[in-house]
Motif scaffolding. Structure first.
Motif, short mmCIF file in Angstrom:
data_model
loop_
_atom_site.label_atom_id
_atom_site.label_comp_id
_atom_site.label_asym_id
_atom_site.label_seq_id
_atom_site.Cartn_x
_atom_site.Cartn_y
_atom_site.Cartn_z
N ASP A 8 0.83 -1.21 0.00
CA ASP A 8 0.00 0.00 0.00
C ASP A 8 0.86 1.26 0.00
N LYS A 9 1.97 1.23 0.72
CA LYS A 9 2.87 2.39 0.77
C LYS A 9 3.46 2.66 -0.62
N GLU A 10 3.84 1.61 -1.33
CA GLU A 10 4.41 1.76 -2.66
C GLU A 10 3.36 2.27 -3.65
N LYS A 11 2.14 1.75 -3.54
CA LYS A 11 1.06 2.23 -4.40
C LYS A 11 0.78 3.71 -4.16
N ARG A 12 0.81 4.11 -2.88
CA ARG A 12 0.58 5.51 -2.52
C ARG A 12 1.67 6.40 -3.10
N LEU A 13 2.92 5.92 -3.06
CA LEU A 13 4.05 6.67 -3.60
C LEU A 13 3.87 6.91 -5.10
N ILE A 14 3.44 5.89 -5.82
CA ILE A 14 3.21 6.02 -7.26
C ILE A 14 2.04 6.97 -7.52
N ARG A 15 0.97 6.83 -6.78
CA ARG A 15 -0.21 7.69 -6.95
C ARG A 15 0.15 9.15 -6.71
N MET A 16 0.93 9.42 -5.65
CA MET A 16 1.33 10.80 -5.36
C MET A 16 2.22 11.34 -6.48
N SER A 17 3.08 10.50 -7.01
CA SER A 17 3.95 10.92 -8.11
C SER A 17 3.13 11.30 -9.33
N VAL A 18 2.12 10.50 -9.65
CA VAL A 18 1.24 10.79 -10.79
C VAL A 18 0.51 12.11 -10.56
N GLN A 19 -0.05 12.27 -9.37
CA GLN A 19 -0.85 13.46 -9.08
C GLN A 19 -0.02 14.73 -9.07
N LYS A 20 1.22 14.65 -8.66
CA LYS A 20 2.06 15.86 -8.57
C LYS A 20 2.79 16.19 -9.87
N LYS A 21 3.26 15.15 -10.60
CA LYS A 21 4.17 15.43 -11.70
C LYS A 21 3.66 15.11 -13.09
N CYS A 22 2.60 14.36 -13.21
CA CYS A 22 2.11 13.97 -14.54
C CYS A 22 1.28 15.10 -15.14
N ALA A 23 1.68 15.57 -16.30
CA ALA A 23 0.96 16.67 -16.95
C ALA A 23 -0.37 16.21 -17.55
N MET A 40 -2.34 4.28 -13.86
CA MET A 40 -1.13 4.31 -13.04
C MET A 40 -1.49 4.46 -11.56
N THR A 41 -2.65 5.03 -11.26
CA THR A 41 -3.05 5.17 -9.86
C THR A 41 -3.59 3.87 -9.30
N LYS A 42 -3.84 2.90 -10.18
CA LYS A 42 -4.37 1.61 -9.73
C LYS A 42 -3.39 0.47 -9.97
N ILE A 43 -2.14 0.79 -10.27
CA ILE A 43 -1.12 -0.22 -10.55
C ILE A 43 -0.96 -1.12 -9.32
N GLY A 44 -0.87 -2.43 -9.53
CA GLY A 44 -0.83 -3.34 -8.40
C GLY A 44 0.37 -4.26 -8.34
N PHE A 45 1.01 -4.51 -9.49
CA PHE A 45 2.14 -5.44 -9.51
C PHE A 45 3.34 -4.79 -10.17
N THR A 46 4.52 -5.33 -9.88
CA THR A 46 5.74 -4.76 -10.45
C THR A 46 5.85 -5.02 -11.94
N ASN A 47 5.13 -6.01 -12.46
CA ASN A 47 5.20 -6.30 -13.89
C ASN A 47 4.05 -5.66 -14.66
N SER A 48 3.31 -4.75 -14.05
CA SER A 48 2.19 -4.09 -14.71
C SER A 48 2.68 -3.19 -15.83
N SER A 49 1.83 -3.04 -16.85
CA SER A 49 2.20 -2.14 -17.94
C SER A 49 2.06 -0.70 -17.45
N LEU A 50 2.95 0.15 -17.93
CA LEU A 50 2.98 1.54 -17.50
C LEU A 50 2.50 2.45 -18.61
N CYS A 51 1.98 3.59 -18.21
CA CYS A 51 1.60 4.65 -19.15
C CYS A 51 2.88 5.11 -19.86
N ARG A 52 2.82 5.26 -21.17
CA ARG A 52 4.02 5.66 -21.92
C ARG A 52 4.54 7.03 -21.48
N TYR A 53 3.63 7.97 -21.30
CA TYR A 53 4.04 9.31 -20.87
C TYR A 53 4.71 9.25 -19.51
#
Length: 122
Positions: A8-23, A40-53
Motif C-alpha cells: 500500500d505504501k508503494e502504491k501511494r508513492l506512485i499515486r502521489m507521483s502521478v498526481q504531482k508530476k504527470c501533466a 497508473m493510480t491503480k497499478i498493483g504489480f511490479t510487472n504491470s504495464s505503465l503509461c508511456r508518458y
C-alpha cells in the motif's frame, strides 16, 4: 527478476507521483488522454504495464519508483552535486538538469578564478 504485488505504501508513492508530476493527470477528470481513470493510480504489480508518458517523462525523475518497478536496468549512481541516487544512463553524472546546471556553473566559476589569478600574476 521476480514480480510481486506492490504494498500500500508503494502504491501511494506512485499515486502521489502521478498526481504531482504527470501533466496528463487532472484531479477532476483523471487521465486526460484516456478520458477517465488513470491506470497508473491503480497499478498493483511490479510487472504491470505503465503509461508511456509516465514511463518516459515522469519516471526518470523518480529513481525510488524506478527501482521499485524493477527499472534498475543497471547500477545506481550518486549525484555528484546533491548526493541523490539515480539509475545510471550512459555517462550521466548528475540526477537532474538542475544539478547539471549547478555543476556547469561551478566549473565555469573555477575556470574564471584560475584565469583571473593567472592574469593578475603577470
Amino acid at each position: 527478476m521476480t514480480w510481486r504485488e506492490l504494498t500500500d505504501k508503494e502504491k501511494r508513492l506512485i499515486r502521489m507521483s502521478v498526481q504531482k508530476k504527470c501533466a496528463c493527470y487532472d484531479p477532476y477528470y483523471g487521465c486526460l488522454p484516456l478520458d477517465g481513470d488513470c491506470y497508473m493510480t491503480k497499478i498493483g504489480f511490479t510487472n504491470s504495464s505503465l503509461c508511456r508518458y509516465y514511463e518516459k517523462v515522469v519516471l526518470p525523475d523518480e529513481p525510488d519508483i524506478m527501482v521499485l518497478l524493477s527499472y534498475d536496468r543497471g547500477k545506481m549512481r550518486l549525484c555528484k552535486i546533491c548526493g541523490r541516487k539515480f539509475v545510471m544512463n550512459g555517462n550521466r553524472q548528475y540526477c537532474s538538469d538542475y544539478c547539471s546546471l549547478l555543476a556547469r556553473r561551478n566549473a565555469t566559476a573555477r575556470r574564471m578564478r584560475k584565469a583571473r589569478k593567472k592574469r593578475d600574476a603577470m
